[in-house]
Design an enzyme around this catalytic site. Structure first.
Site, PDB file in Angstrom:
ATOM      1  N   CYS A  76      31.637  48.655  39.599  1.00  0.00           N
ATOM      2  CA  CYS A  76      32.151  47.586  38.744  1.00  0.00           C
ATOM      3  C   CYS A  76      32.457  48.102  37.338  1.00  0.00           C
ATOM      4  O   CYS A  76      33.321  47.564  36.651  1.00  0.00           O
ATOM      5  CB  CYS A  76      31.132  46.464  38.636  1.00  0.00           C
ATOM      6  SG  CYS A  76      30.485  45.952  40.227  1.00  0.00           S
ATOM      7  N   CYS A 108      36.250  46.134  45.648  1.00  0.00           N
ATOM      8  CA  CYS A 108      35.926  44.717  45.837  1.00  0.00           C
ATOM      9  C   CYS A 108      37.130  43.808  45.629  1.00  0.00           C
ATOM     10  O   CYS A 108      37.053  42.611  45.903  1.00  0.00           O
ATOM     11  CB  CYS A 108      34.823  44.306  44.865  1.00  0.00           C
ATOM     12  SG  CYS A 108      35.330  44.537  43.160  1.00  0.00           S
TER      13      CYS A 108
HETATM   14 FE1  FES Z   1      33.927  43.596  41.874  1.00  0.00          FE
HETATM   15 FE2  FES Z   1      31.753  43.990  40.497  1.00  0.00          FE
HETATM   16  S1  FES Z   1      31.877  43.339  42.582  1.00  0.00           S
HETATM   17  S2  FES Z   1      33.775  44.267  39.874  1.00  0.00           S
END
Ligand code: FES
Length: 138
Positions: free
Chosen positions: A103, A34
């Site tokens: 995450c 992400c």
């Molecule tokens: Fe990036 Fe959770 S979406 S750390």
């Protein structure tokens, strides 16, 4: 998506947030999935983590996992901190939604990176295998 009560608790009121100016080890890692970033600061005395703080540009799950992970390693020897897996952290939070498991790796990786930084800065030998990273799924 459902978060456990523990996740919400740690997200709303995260522990150990901030920066240690006199940190002995600093780890910064990014999440490949992400792009979120985590920075971990460790204060280390006689191989014990006496203080820890983190900062993240990450989502609620990254904040909650780091909050509980820092609680779990505070006061622990480095050898114990290095054994902390993202799986153990997720379990301590009573689970995370499957799409959010990635995450939880940020905290584990950042702790390892900070310990490695400490070893490097102090010329302490270590086994590189202890710093290889594996994502543990449920
Ligand atoms: Fe990036 Fe959770 S979406 S750390």
């Amino acid at each position: 998506m459902e978060y456990s009560e523990k996740v919400m608790e740690h997200f709303v009121n995260p522990h150990n947030v901030g920066k240690l100016e006199d940190a002995d080890g600093i780890g910064e890692v990014g999440n490949a999935k992400c792009g979120d970033i985590m920075k971990m600061y460790l204060k280390i005395e006689n191989d014990i983590i006496t203080d820890v703080k983190f900062n993240t540009y990450g989502c609620a799950s990254a904040i909650a996992t780091s909050s509980i992970a820092t609680d779990m390693i505070k006061g622990q020897p480095l050898s114990e901190a290095l054994k902390l897996t993202n799986k153990a952290v997720v379990e301590a939070l009573d689970g995370l939604p499957a799409v959010k498991i990635h995450c939880s790796v940020l905290a584990e990786q950042a702790i390892k990176a900070a310990v490695k930084d400490y070893y490097d800065k102090n010329g302490i030998e270590y086994n590189p295998a202890d710093f290889e990273f594996e994502e543990h799924h449920h």
